[in-house]
Design a protein around this motif. Sequence first.
Motif, PDB file in Angstrom:
ATOM      1  N   SER A  47       0.832  -1.208   0.000  1.00 56.84           N
ATOM      2  CA  SER A  47       0.000   0.000   0.000  1.00 56.84           C
ATOM      3  C   SER A  47       0.863   1.253   0.000  1.00 56.84           C
ATOM      4  O   SER A  47       0.611   2.202  -0.742  1.00 56.84           O
ATOM      5  CB  SER A  47      -0.920   0.024   1.218  1.00 56.84           C
ATOM      6  N   ALA A  48       1.879   1.258   0.832  1.00 56.58           N
ATOM      7  CA  ALA A  48       2.777   2.411   0.909  1.00 56.58           C
ATOM      8  C   ALA A  48       3.509   2.611  -0.409  1.00 56.58           C
ATOM      9  O   ALA A  48       3.638   3.736  -0.906  1.00 56.58           O
ATOM     10  CB  ALA A  48       3.765   2.225   2.056  1.00 56.58           C
ATOM     11  N   MET A  49       3.992   1.525  -0.993  1.00 59.49           N
ATOM     12  CA  MET A  49       4.729   1.605  -2.253  1.00 59.49           C
ATOM     13  C   MET A  49       3.830   2.131  -3.372  1.00 59.49           C
ATOM     14  O   MET A  49       4.248   2.994  -4.156  1.00 59.49           O
ATOM     15  CB  MET A  49       5.278   0.218  -2.620  1.00 59.49           C
ATOM     16  N   LEU A  50       2.602   1.628  -3.456  1.00 56.95           N
ATOM     17  CA  LEU A  50       1.676   2.086  -4.491  1.00 56.95           C
ATOM     18  C   LEU A  50       1.392   3.581  -4.363  1.00 56.95           C
ATOM     19  O   LEU A  50       1.315   4.294  -5.365  1.00 56.95           O
ATOM     20  CB  LEU A  50       0.375   1.285  -4.436  1.00 56.95           C
ATOM     21  N   GLU A  51       1.263   4.045  -3.141  1.00 59.18           N
ATOM     22  CA  GLU A  51       1.038   5.471  -2.921  1.00 59.18           C
ATOM     23  C   GLU A  51       2.228   6.287  -3.436  1.00 59.18           C
ATOM     24  O   GLU A  51       2.053   7.275  -4.159  1.00 59.18           O
ATOM     25  CB  GLU A  51       0.824   5.735  -1.425  1.00 59.18           C
ATOM     26  N   MET A  52       3.434   5.868  -3.104  1.00 61.55           N
ATOM     27  CA  MET A  52       4.630   6.599  -3.528  1.00 61.55           C
ATOM     28  C   MET A  52       4.827   6.520  -5.037  1.00 61.55           C
ATOM     29  O   MET A  52       5.179   7.517  -5.683  1.00 61.55           O
ATOM     30  CB  MET A  52       5.852   6.076  -2.775  1.00 61.55           C
ATOM     31  N   GLU A 103      13.263   3.024  -7.676  1.00 61.41           N
ATOM     32  CA  GLU A 103      12.670   1.950  -8.468  1.00 61.41           C
ATOM     33  C   GLU A 103      13.355   0.608  -8.185  1.00 61.41           C
ATOM     34  O   GLU A 103      12.683  -0.423  -8.067  1.00 61.41           O
ATOM     35  CB  GLU A 103      12.770   2.274  -9.957  1.00 61.41           C
ATOM     36  N   GLU A 104      14.671   0.621  -8.092  1.00 56.75           N
ATOM     37  CA  GLU A 104      15.402  -0.622  -7.818  1.00 56.75           C
ATOM     38  C   GLU A 104      14.974  -1.226  -6.490  1.00 56.75           C
ATOM     39  O   GLU A 104      14.752  -2.442  -6.389  1.00 56.75           O
ATOM     40  CB  GLU A 104      16.914  -0.375  -7.806  1.00 56.75           C
ATOM     41  N   ILE A 105      14.849  -0.399  -5.461  1.00 53.06           N
ATOM     42  CA  ILE A 105      14.503  -0.931  -4.144  1.00 53.06           C
ATOM     43  C   ILE A 105      13.065  -1.447  -4.136  1.00 53.06           C
ATOM     44  O   ILE A 105      12.758  -2.440  -3.464  1.00 53.06           O
ATOM     45  CB  ILE A 105      14.785   0.102  -3.020  1.00 53.06           C
ATOM     46  N   CYS A 106      12.185  -0.811  -4.902  1.00 56.94           N
ATOM     47  CA  CYS A 106      10.810  -1.318  -5.020  1.00 56.94           C
ATOM     48  C   CYS A 106      10.812  -2.681  -5.712  1.00 56.94           C
ATOM     49  O   CYS A 106      10.127  -3.613  -5.264  1.00 56.94           O
ATOM     50  CB  CYS A 106       9.936  -0.337  -5.801  1.00 56.94           C
ATOM     51  N   ALA A 107      11.580  -2.813  -6.787  1.00 57.91           N
ATOM     52  CA  ALA A 107      11.647  -4.091  -7.506  1.00 57.91           C
ATOM     53  C   ALA A 107      12.238  -5.180  -6.610  1.00 57.91           C
ATOM     54  O   ALA A 107      11.731  -6.311  -6.576  1.00 57.91           O
ATOM     55  CB  ALA A 107      12.467  -3.936  -8.786  1.00 57.91           C
ATOM     56  N   LYS A 108      13.287  -4.853  -5.871  1.00 56.34           N
ATOM     57  CA  LYS A 108      13.886  -5.825  -4.953  1.00 56.34           C
ATOM     58  C   LYS A 108      12.866  -6.277  -3.906  1.00 56.34           C
ATOM     59  O   LYS A 108      12.761  -7.463  -3.587  1.00 56.34           O
ATOM     60  CB  LYS A 108      15.095  -5.217  -4.236  1.00 56.34           C
ATOM     61  N   PRO A 154      16.814 -14.435  -3.031  1.00 58.42           N
ATOM     62  CA  PRO A 154      16.256 -13.099  -2.789  1.00 58.42           C
ATOM     63  C   PRO A 154      17.355 -12.039  -2.710  1.00 58.42           C
ATOM     64  O   PRO A 154      18.536 -12.338  -2.518  1.00 58.42           O
ATOM     65  CB  PRO A 154      15.558 -13.255  -1.442  1.00 58.42           C
ATOM     66  N   PHE A 155      16.929 -10.799  -2.866  1.00 62.48           N
ATOM     67  CA  PHE A 155      17.821  -9.658  -2.646  1.00 62.48           C
ATOM     68  C   PHE A 155      18.023  -9.509  -1.142  1.00 62.48           C
ATOM     69  O   PHE A 155      17.474 -10.274  -0.355  1.00 62.48           O
ATOM     70  CB  PHE A 155      17.202  -8.390  -3.236  1.00 62.48           C
ATOM     71  N   ASP A 156      18.780  -8.497  -0.728  1.00 62.06           N
ATOM     72  CA  ASP A 156      19.021  -8.270   0.695  1.00 62.06           C
ATOM     73  C   ASP A 156      17.700  -8.213   1.453  1.00 62.06           C
ATOM     74  O   ASP A 156      16.728  -7.594   0.998  1.00 62.06           O
ATOM     75  CB  ASP A 156      19.769  -6.954   0.910  1.00 62.06           C
ATOM     76  N   ALA A 157      17.681  -8.844   2.617  1.00 63.30           N
ATOM     77  CA  ALA A 157      16.452  -8.949   3.409  1.00 63.30           C
ATOM     78  C   ALA A 157      15.934  -7.593   3.878  1.00 63.30           C
ATOM     79  O   ALA A 157      14.743  -7.439   4.132  1.00 63.30           O
ATOM     80  CB  ALA A 157      16.693  -9.859   4.615  1.00 63.30           C
ATOM     81  N   ASP A 158      16.807  -6.589   3.974  1.00 60.84           N
ATOM     82  CA  ASP A 158      16.378  -5.279   4.459  1.00 60.84           C
ATOM     83  C   ASP A 158      15.857  -4.368   3.348  1.00 60.84           C
ATOM     84  O   ASP A 158      15.559  -3.202   3.589  1.00 60.84           O
ATOM     85  CB  ASP A 158      17.506  -4.590   5.217  1.00 60.84           C
ATOM     86  N   SER A 159      15.689  -4.876   2.145  1.00 59.03           N
ATOM     87  CA  SER A 159      15.272  -4.046   1.015  1.00 59.03           C
ATOM     88  C   SER A 159      14.013  -3.228   1.305  1.00 59.03           C
ATOM     89  O   SER A 159      13.955  -2.036   1.001  1.00 59.03           O
ATOM     90  CB  SER A 159      15.047  -4.901  -0.231  1.00 59.03           C
ATOM     91  N   ALA A 160      13.006  -3.848   1.879  1.00 64.90           N
ATOM     92  CA  ALA A 160      11.740  -3.153   2.133  1.00 64.90           C
ATOM     93  C   ALA A 160      11.917  -1.935   3.036  1.00 64.90           C
ATOM     94  O   ALA A 160      11.181  -0.954   2.915  1.00 64.90           O
ATOM     95  CB  ALA A 160      10.724  -4.108   2.738  1.00 64.90           C
ATOM     96  N   PHE A 161      12.904  -1.972   3.914  1.00 59.22           N
ATOM     97  CA  PHE A 161      13.120  -0.865   4.836  1.00 59.22           C
ATOM     98  C   PHE A 161      13.718   0.359   4.152  1.00 59.22           C
ATOM     99  O   PHE A 161      13.765   1.434   4.740  1.00 59.22           O
ATOM    100  CB  PHE A 161      14.016  -1.298   6.000  1.00 59.22           C
ATOM    101  N   TRP A 162      14.162   0.219   2.911  1.00 62.96           N
ATOM    102  CA  TRP A 162      14.768   1.331   2.179  1.00 62.96           C
ATOM    103  C   TRP A 162      13.804   2.003   1.205  1.00 62.96           C
ATOM    104  O   TRP A 162      14.155   2.979   0.567  1.00 62.96           O
ATOM    105  CB  TRP A 162      16.019   0.847   1.448  1.00 62.96           C
TER     106      TRP A 162
END
Length: 163
Positions: free
Chosen positions: A49-54, A113-118, A129-137
């Motif tokens: 939801s947060a990502m879609l808003e941004m 965009e890269e962090i959203c894709a990850k 998977p990419f780095d586990a902390d990706s969503a936090f960025w």
Amino acid sequence: MDRMLYTRRLSWVDTPPPRLDLGQETGESLILTLPLRGLMRTHPTDIISAMLEMLSVFESACEDGDTLRRLSAMASDRGSWREAHALFQQIRQKTLKAEKRRDELALAQYAFEEICAKTLYNLSHSPAPFDADSAFWVVPSAVALGRRLGFAEPAQVTSLLRM
């Protein structure tokens, strides 16, 4: 109940509120509390939801909206999250070209965009998977892009940062 935090193990834990030391002059501490229940009702409660808003904010603000639109479509369709790895690779190619031409705005956009894709790929629970902390960025990258675009307040990028 407002001081309760929901942990990943699906159990309630009573945590003391955070304290801010005001220093030796006053000899007091200020207790800061956050009404968690109210905050969760008025703000997006999950990364999608947060990502879609941004993404929506940036689709209209950025010249290159192609991958922003593709990320929005992908985030809206759980079945396509596995494809985020390939989209990440395409965004990475854009990033490398932006680095060569020293385009700071494009670099900020493509970092977001890269962090959203990850994050989408990791949420698909696919192998490697990419780095586990990706969503936090996601939010910090969005705020950085917002600054490059001239947004005065981080809350213009996401309602998560509205007080």
